[in-house]
Write an enzyme that holds these catalytic residues in place. Structure first.
Site, short mmCIF file in Angstrom:
data_model
loop_
_atom_site.label_atom_id
_atom_site.label_comp_id
_atom_site.label_asym_id
_atom_site.label_seq_id
_atom_site.Cartn_x
_atom_site.Cartn_y
_atom_site.Cartn_z
N TYR A 142 -2.86 -6.36 -0.93
CA TYR A 142 -1.19 -7.50 -0.79
C TYR A 142 -0.59 -7.47 0.58
O TYR A 142 -1.18 -5.88 1.48
CB TYR A 142 -0.68 -6.39 -1.64
CG TYR A 142 1.45 -6.53 -1.31
CD1 TYR A 142 1.06 -8.15 -2.24
CD2 TYR A 142 1.80 -5.77 -0.46
CE1 TYR A 142 2.66 -7.85 -2.44
CE2 TYR A 142 3.18 -6.06 -0.97
CZ TYR A 142 3.62 -7.64 -1.47
OH TYR A 142 4.35 -7.76 -1.70
N ASP A 237 -4.56 -6.03 8.35
CA ASP A 237 -3.10 -5.66 7.33
C ASP A 237 -2.94 -4.31 7.83
O ASP A 237 -3.63 -3.59 6.84
CB ASP A 237 -2.87 -6.12 6.53
CG ASP A 237 -1.70 -5.39 6.03
OD1 ASP A 237 -1.06 -4.74 6.86
OD2 ASP A 237 -1.72 -6.74 4.74
N LYS A 265 5.39 0.41 6.96
CA LYS A 265 5.32 2.34 6.27
C LYS A 265 5.90 2.99 7.12
O LYS A 265 6.83 2.87 7.25
CB LYS A 265 4.92 2.30 5.27
CG LYS A 265 4.63 1.49 3.78
CD LYS A 265 3.87 0.81 3.29
CE LYS A 265 4.01 0.11 1.94
NZ LYS A 265 2.65 -0.84 1.86
#
Ligand SMILES: *Cc1c(COP(=O)(O)O)cnc(C)c1O
Length: 425
Positions: A142, A237, A265
């Protein structure tokens, strides 16, 4: 009716599905999402005052536990001096310098407000830099919800088994090529078939959006070699792994170099922050230095920056945090192993650093197909019994658990005891 049930009914009238991000909805595990009121350290308290030991930690940012005091205090102090300027500040330089000092292969960094923005901007930059359109991603990874990444995506897209997404045009999806995780030969074949057309390979260096999936020995190095040979930009990522697996992220921990890296995050300490960075050679193509346009009204926002800066500085100055996180996660692993091995149900526990996931599978879980083939109905049952008993796990087998350093060995013992009870069903 619990307060959460009442709130969920009310929420559904004005918020689609009652939530502002799909994975929160418990749609695949069933039942009502728990509405939270406050949290401190390893614990969250719901609208009814019930206490939970938290294994999601806001999907990663709360690596030091909730309401970590230095971060809260820094935000309070900063807010009094205005919550946004829309003009440059010294704090943004300090943040960039700190990130560059921690992250390998990052000479320059641009701040954004989410992981989605970071990934879509990095992809645009890779395309602008190479003058190529296509890119390769991996099934079950994702990279946020930008159109180009929603092909065979993990997280909520996998949890809800959404095959094609209305609104994402075929024209966009055509440029997204996919390969199974850990399948170097499949990547090699795509590269042969689309010689000179591939701008980037983007990967979660340790995947966390199909459960926790670990890269097999030589896989990332193999991708690095392909990228070098073909002039492809290698994008890590690190929205999940960045500042979680090590102060220098997965690049540091795994010893593999990326050309561009995306963050999110942990980098915001709980505020909406993302970033993408890399070598100057590539980053200098970003506007206003170059012509690859990318912008943000609230990018580098002072509240977001001070929260992120305080978080990252703590992690940089206290390397023992990573050792502690690893020990706690290993202890949890051992505890869950002792419970699950006593059952007649096949299972796999995947763990890397402070990421861990449980799969009810009789085969190794090393890619999306294997994660999807597991007995996820059993996972859903497990999830609910744990939740009823105050253990807050991700509501899907397609998500990693996130360990925070606020968690004590006693909390983990309690979690393992509850897991044990839950399987005596
Ligand atoms: C969470 C996540 C994103 C998206 O970040 P948002 O802040 O939710 O937009 C991108 N990539 C990975 C690996 C993630 O885990």
């Amino acid at each position: 009716m619990t307060k959460s049930e009442e709130l969920f009914e009310r929420a559904k009238k004005t918020i689609p599905g009652g939530v502002n991000s799909p994975v929160r909805a418990f749609k695949s595990v069933g039942g009502t999402p728990v509405f939270m009121e406050r949290a401190k350290g390893a614990y969250m308290y719901d609208a009814d005052g019930k206490k939970y030991i938290d294994y999601i930690n806001s999907w990663g940012p709360m690596i030091l536990g909730h309401a970590y005091e230095p971060v809260v205090k820094a935000i309070q102090d900063k807010a009094a001096g205005s919550t946004s300027f829309g003009a440059p500040t010294e704090l943004e330089i300090e943040m960039a310098e700190l990130i560059v000092s921690m992250a390998p292969n990052v000479d320059m960094v641009r701040m954004v407000s989410s992981g989605t923005e970071a990934c879509m901007s990095a992809l645009r930059l890779a395309r602008g830099y190479t003058g190529r359109n296509k890119f390769i991603k991996f099934e079950g990874c994702y990279h946020g919800h930008a159109d180009a990444f929603l092909v065979k995506a993990g997280s909520g897209v996998a949890t809800f088994n959404i095959q094609t997404i209305p609104g994402v045009t075929a024209g966009v999806s055509m440029d997204t090529l996919t390969a199974p995780y850990n399948d170097l030969a499949a990547v090699q074949q795509l590269v042969e078939e689309h010689k000179g057309e591939i701008a980037a390979i983007i990967i979660e260096p340790v995947a966390g959006n199909m459960g926790c999936i670990i890269p097999e020995a030589g896989f990332l190095q193999g991708l690095r070699t392909i990228c070098d040979k073909e002039g492809i930009v290698f994008i890590f990522d690190e929205v999940m792994t960045g500042f979680r697996l090590a102060a220098g992220g997965a690049q540091d921990r795994l010893g593999v170099n990326a050309d561009l890296v995306t963050y999110g995050k942990v980098i915001g300490g709980g505020m909406p922050v993302g970033a993408f960075g890399g070598k100057k050679e590539i980053m200098q193509h970003i506007a206003p230095l170059g012509n690859v346009y990318q912008a943000g009204t609230l990018s580098g926002n002072p509240i977001a920056m001070i929260a992120g800066y305080t978080m990252l500085k703590t992690l940089k100055d206290n390397p023992s945090i990573y050792k502690d996180l690893e020990e706690k996660t290993a202890y949890l692993h051992k505890g869950l192993d002792s419970v699950l091995s006593a059952l007649n149900t096949p299972y796999v526990i995947n763990r890397f650093g402070s990421m861990i996931s449980v799969h009810f599978s009789d085969k190794p879980v090393n890619n999306f197909a294997a994660a999807a083939a597991a007995n996820n109905t059993l996972f859903n049952k497990f999830f609910h019994v744990m939740l009823d008993n105050g253990i807050y796990l991700p509501p899907s087998a397609f998500e990693t658990w996130f360990i925070s350093n606020a968690l004590s060995m006693k909390d983990i013992d309690e979690t393992v005891d509850i897991a044990k009870e839950s399987f005596n069903l």
